[in-house]
Every structure is written in structure tokens, then in C-alpha cells.
Scaffold this motif. Structure first.
Motif, PDB file in Angstrom:
ATOM      1  N   THR A 152     -13.340   0.289 -17.954  1.00 54.72           N
ATOM      2  CA  THR A 152     -12.881  -0.545 -16.853  1.00 54.72           C
ATOM      3  C   THR A 152     -11.412  -0.920 -17.020  1.00 54.72           C
ATOM      4  O   THR A 152     -10.945  -1.150 -18.141  1.00 54.72           O
ATOM      5  N   MET A 153     -10.707  -0.973 -15.887  1.00 56.57           N
ATOM      6  CA  MET A 153      -9.313  -1.399 -15.850  1.00 56.57           C
ATOM      7  C   MET A 153      -9.234  -2.674 -15.018  1.00 56.57           C
ATOM      8  O   MET A 153     -10.051  -2.874 -14.104  1.00 56.57           O
ATOM      9  N   TYR A 154      -8.246  -3.502 -15.327  1.00 54.04           N
ATOM     10  CA  TYR A 154      -8.103  -4.768 -14.631  1.00 54.04           C
ATOM     11  C   TYR A 154      -6.671  -4.962 -14.125  1.00 54.04           C
ATOM     12  O   TYR A 154      -5.727  -4.381 -14.645  1.00 54.04           O
ATOM     13  N   LEU A 155      -6.550  -5.812 -13.118  1.00 56.67           N
ATOM     14  CA  LEU A 155      -5.238  -6.262 -12.676  1.00 56.67           C
ATOM     15  C   LEU A 155      -5.336  -7.773 -12.454  1.00 56.67           C
ATOM     16  O   LEU A 155      -5.966  -8.220 -11.490  1.00 56.67           O
ATOM     17  N   GLN A 156      -4.737  -8.530 -13.357  1.00 54.58           N
ATOM     18  CA  GLN A 156      -4.675  -9.976 -13.213  1.00 54.58           C
ATOM     19  C   GLN A 156      -3.458 -10.296 -12.362  1.00 54.58           C
ATOM     20  O   GLN A 156      -2.330  -9.947 -12.723  1.00 54.58           O
ATOM     21  N   MET A 157      -3.691 -10.958 -11.247  1.00 51.86           N
ATOM     22  CA  MET A 157      -2.622 -11.265 -10.309  1.00 51.86           C
ATOM     23  C   MET A 157      -2.459 -12.778 -10.218  1.00 51.86           C
ATOM     24  O   MET A 157      -3.373 -13.472  -9.753  1.00 51.86           O
ATOM     25  N   ASP A 158      -1.334 -13.270 -10.683  1.00 49.65           N
ATOM     26  CA  ASP A 158      -1.031 -14.701 -10.664  1.00 49.65           C
ATOM     27  C   ASP A 158       0.136 -14.982  -9.731  1.00 49.65           C
ATOM     28  O   ASP A 158       0.914 -14.095  -9.412  1.00 49.65           O
ATOM     29  N   ASN A 159       0.264 -16.258  -9.338  1.00 49.33           N
ATOM     30  CA  ASN A 159       1.350 -16.664  -8.452  1.00 49.33           C
ATOM     31  C   ASN A 159       1.457 -15.721  -7.250  1.00 49.33           C
ATOM     32  O   ASN A 159       2.534 -15.215  -6.920  1.00 49.33           O
ATOM     33  N   LEU A 160       0.339 -15.490  -6.611  1.00 49.46           N
ATOM     34  CA  LEU A 160       0.309 -14.558  -5.485  1.00 49.46           C
ATOM     35  C   LEU A 160       1.145 -15.066  -4.323  1.00 49.46           C
ATOM     36  O   LEU A 160       1.245 -16.276  -4.079  1.00 49.46           O
ATOM     37  N   LYS A 161       1.729 -14.115  -3.613  1.00 51.58           N
ATOM     38  CA  LYS A 161       2.583 -14.413  -2.471  1.00 51.58           C
ATOM     39  C   LYS A 161       2.007 -13.749  -1.216  1.00 51.58           C
ATOM     40  O   LYS A 161       1.308 -12.731  -1.337  1.00 51.58           O
ATOM     41  N   PRO A 162       2.312 -14.265  -0.042  1.00 51.13           N
ATOM     42  CA  PRO A 162       1.808 -13.626   1.187  1.00 51.13           C
ATOM     43  C   PRO A 162       2.187 -12.153   1.275  1.00 51.13           C
ATOM     44  O   PRO A 162       1.408 -11.350   1.814  1.00 51.13           O
ATOM     45  N   LEU A 190      -8.543  -8.247 -10.236  1.00 48.93           N
ATOM     46  CA  LEU A 190      -9.187  -7.042  -9.742  1.00 48.93           C
ATOM     47  C   LEU A 190      -9.759  -6.243 -10.908  1.00 48.93           C
ATOM     48  O   LEU A 190      -9.167  -6.201 -11.986  1.00 48.93           O
ATOM     49  N   SER A 191     -10.903  -5.611 -10.669  1.00 48.09           N
ATOM     50  CA  SER A 191     -11.520  -4.742 -11.653  1.00 48.09           C
ATOM     51  C   SER A 191     -11.680  -3.352 -11.060  1.00 48.09           C
ATOM     52  O   SER A 191     -11.873  -3.197  -9.853  1.00 48.09           O
ATOM     53  N   CYS A 192     -11.620  -2.359 -11.922  1.00 45.94           N
ATOM     54  CA  CYS A 192     -11.824  -0.967 -11.518  1.00 45.94           C
ATOM     55  C   CYS A 192     -12.778  -0.348 -12.536  1.00 45.94           C
ATOM     56  O   CYS A 192     -12.385  -0.066 -13.669  1.00 45.94           O
ATOM     57  N   ARG A 213      -7.066   8.934 -20.276  1.00 44.45           N
ATOM     58  CA  ARG A 213      -6.235   9.105 -19.087  1.00 44.45           C
ATOM     59  C   ARG A 213      -5.490   7.826 -18.733  1.00 44.45           C
ATOM     60  O   ARG A 213      -6.025   6.726 -18.887  1.00 44.45           O
ATOM     61  N   ALA A 214      -4.282   7.987 -18.249  1.00 38.99           N
ATOM     62  CA  ALA A 214      -3.586   6.839 -17.672  1.00 38.99           C
ATOM     63  C   ALA A 214      -4.303   6.434 -16.382  1.00 38.99           C
ATOM     64  O   ALA A 214      -4.950   7.256 -15.727  1.00 38.99           O
ATOM     65  N   MET A 215      -4.175   5.161 -16.041  1.00 42.44           N
ATOM     66  CA  MET A 215      -4.752   4.659 -14.801  1.00 42.44           C
ATOM     67  C   MET A 215      -3.734   3.748 -14.125  1.00 42.44           C
ATOM     68  O   MET A 215      -2.820   3.223 -14.779  1.00 42.44           O
ATOM     69  N   GLY A 216      -3.890   3.580 -12.835  1.00 41.07           N
ATOM     70  CA  GLY A 216      -2.915   2.768 -12.126  1.00 41.07           C
ATOM     71  C   GLY A 216      -3.509   2.026 -10.948  1.00 41.07           C
ATOM     72  O   GLY A 216      -4.610   2.331 -10.480  1.00 41.07           O
ATOM     73  N   TRP A 217      -2.751   1.049 -10.509  1.00 40.22           N
ATOM     74  CA  TRP A 217      -3.067   0.296  -9.293  1.00 40.22           C
ATOM     75  C   TRP A 217      -1.983   0.576  -8.252  1.00 40.22           C
ATOM     76  O   TRP A 217      -0.792   0.565  -8.558  1.00 40.22           O
ATOM     77  N   PHE A 218      -2.439   0.827  -7.048  1.00 36.47           N
ATOM     78  CA  PHE A 218      -1.546   1.035  -5.909  1.00 36.47           C
ATOM     79  C   PHE A 218      -1.991   0.093  -4.799  1.00 36.47           C
ATOM     80  O   PHE A 218      -3.113  -0.419  -4.814  1.00 36.47           O
ATOM     81  N   ARG A 219      -1.135  -0.137  -3.849  1.00 35.40           N
ATOM     82  CA  ARG A 219      -1.519  -0.946  -2.694  1.00 35.40           C
ATOM     83  C   ARG A 219      -0.984  -0.305  -1.423  1.00 35.40           C
ATOM     84  O   ARG A 219       0.005   0.447  -1.462  1.00 35.40           O
ATOM     85  N   GLN A 220      -1.660  -0.627  -0.345  1.00 30.31           N
ATOM     86  CA  GLN A 220      -1.287  -0.051   0.939  1.00 30.31           C
ATOM     87  C   GLN A 220      -1.196  -1.155   1.975  1.00 30.31           C
ATOM     88  O   GLN A 220      -2.177  -1.872   2.223  1.00 30.31           O
ATOM     89  N   GLN A 257     -16.032   8.591 -10.824  1.00 29.15           N
ATOM     90  CA  GLN A 257     -15.961   7.751  -9.640  1.00 29.15           C
ATOM     91  C   GLN A 257     -15.423   6.374 -10.031  1.00 29.15           C
ATOM     92  O   GLN A 257     -15.763   5.849 -11.091  1.00 29.15           O
ATOM     93  N   LEU A 258     -14.596   5.816  -9.165  1.00 32.14           N
ATOM     94  CA  LEU A 258     -13.982   4.514  -9.414  1.00 32.14           C
ATOM     95  C   LEU A 258     -14.416   3.525  -8.342  1.00 32.14           C
ATOM     96  O   LEU A 258     -14.461   3.872  -7.153  1.00 32.14           O
ATOM     97  N   VAL A 259     -14.706   2.305  -8.764  1.00 29.05           N
ATOM     98  CA  VAL A 259     -15.109   1.268  -7.826  1.00 29.05           C
ATOM     99  C   VAL A 259     -14.305   0.011  -8.128  1.00 29.05           C
ATOM    100  O   VAL A 259     -14.378  -0.531  -9.232  1.00 29.05           O
TER     101      VAL A 259
END
Length: 124
Positions: free
Chosen positions: A78-88, A20-22, A32-39, A3-5
Motif C-alpha cells: 500500500t502507498m499513502y499520501l498524507q495531505m495537510d494544510n489543504l487548499k481549495p 489517501l491510500s492506494c 516498482r516506483a509509485m506515484g500520485w497524480f491529480r486531474q 490492480q490499484l484501489v
């Protein structure tokens, strides 16, 4: 079954950062490979970034290269996504996924487990 949270989403101004953390439970994900997706509203889930099982290979969609960094901590499962210089235009619901094997894939169908999603909103 693993399970992923996801966590770490929120509201931020343009130019700001979020991490973001997973967190995975119910099994190890280090092979296993892991990934981030967005919708985006009304759209299908799209690839953002992925990391190999070993953590040595990463891949990003062009629109986030140089701004987002994917990483993983096998000891913490745990996997992470560091998001910098975010845009709208980064505003979306972000999901983490667990791949079927150790090699990176950008295709959602390769991912067999998904988190519930975390909302990221970037104001202009």
C-alpha cells in the motif's frame, strides 16, 4: 495484472487534512516506483508526488512541497499520501499509479496501472 484501489478522499475545509491510500492487489509492487497524480476538470492528469521502489527517494510538485507526504508500506502493498494544510486549489480527482520500474518518474506515460480515482474537495 496488478490492480490499484484508492481510498480516503472526501470533503474538507481549507487548512484540513486527508490521507489517501492506494492498495495494490494481484502482485507485489515493492520493486516498482509509485506515484500520485491529480486531474482538474477539463485538464490532463498532472503529477503530484512519487516514491521509489525502495521507498528511500521521493519527489513532489512544487505546489505541494511541505504540505503533502508520500509513503509506502511494502508489507501491506500500500502507498499513502498524507495531505495537510489543504487548499481549495487542491480540489481534484486523485489517482495512484504503478511505474514500470523502481526509479521515480513524473511522466504519466511511464505508469502502467492506475486506480479508479478518489475525489478530494477542499472548501474555502
Amino acid at each position: 495484472q496488478v490492480q490499484l484501489v484508492e481510498s480516503g478522499g472526501g470533503l474538507v475545509q481549507a487548512g484540513g487534512s486527508l490521507r489517501l491510500s492506494c492498495a495494490a492487489s494481484g502482485g507485489t509492487v515493492s520493486d516498482r516506483a509509485m506515484g500520485w497524480f491529480r486531474q482538474f476538470p477539463g485538464k490532463d492528469r498532472s503529477f503530484v508526488a512519487a516514491i521509489s521502489g525502495s521507498g528511500t527517494e521521493t519527489h513532489y510538485v512544487d505546489s505541494v512541497k511541505g504540505r503533502f507526504t508520500i509513503s509506502r508500506d511494502s508489507a501491506k502493498n500500500t502507498m499513502y499520501l498524507q495531505m495537510d494544510n489543504l487548499k481549495p486549489e487542491d480540489t481534484a480527482t486523485y489517482y495512484c499509479g504503478l511505474d514500470t520500474n523502481a526509479v521515480i518518474s513524473i511522466r504519466p506515460l511511464r505508469y502502467i496501472s492506475w486506480g479508479q480515482g478518489t475525489q478530494v474537495t477542499v472548501s474555502s
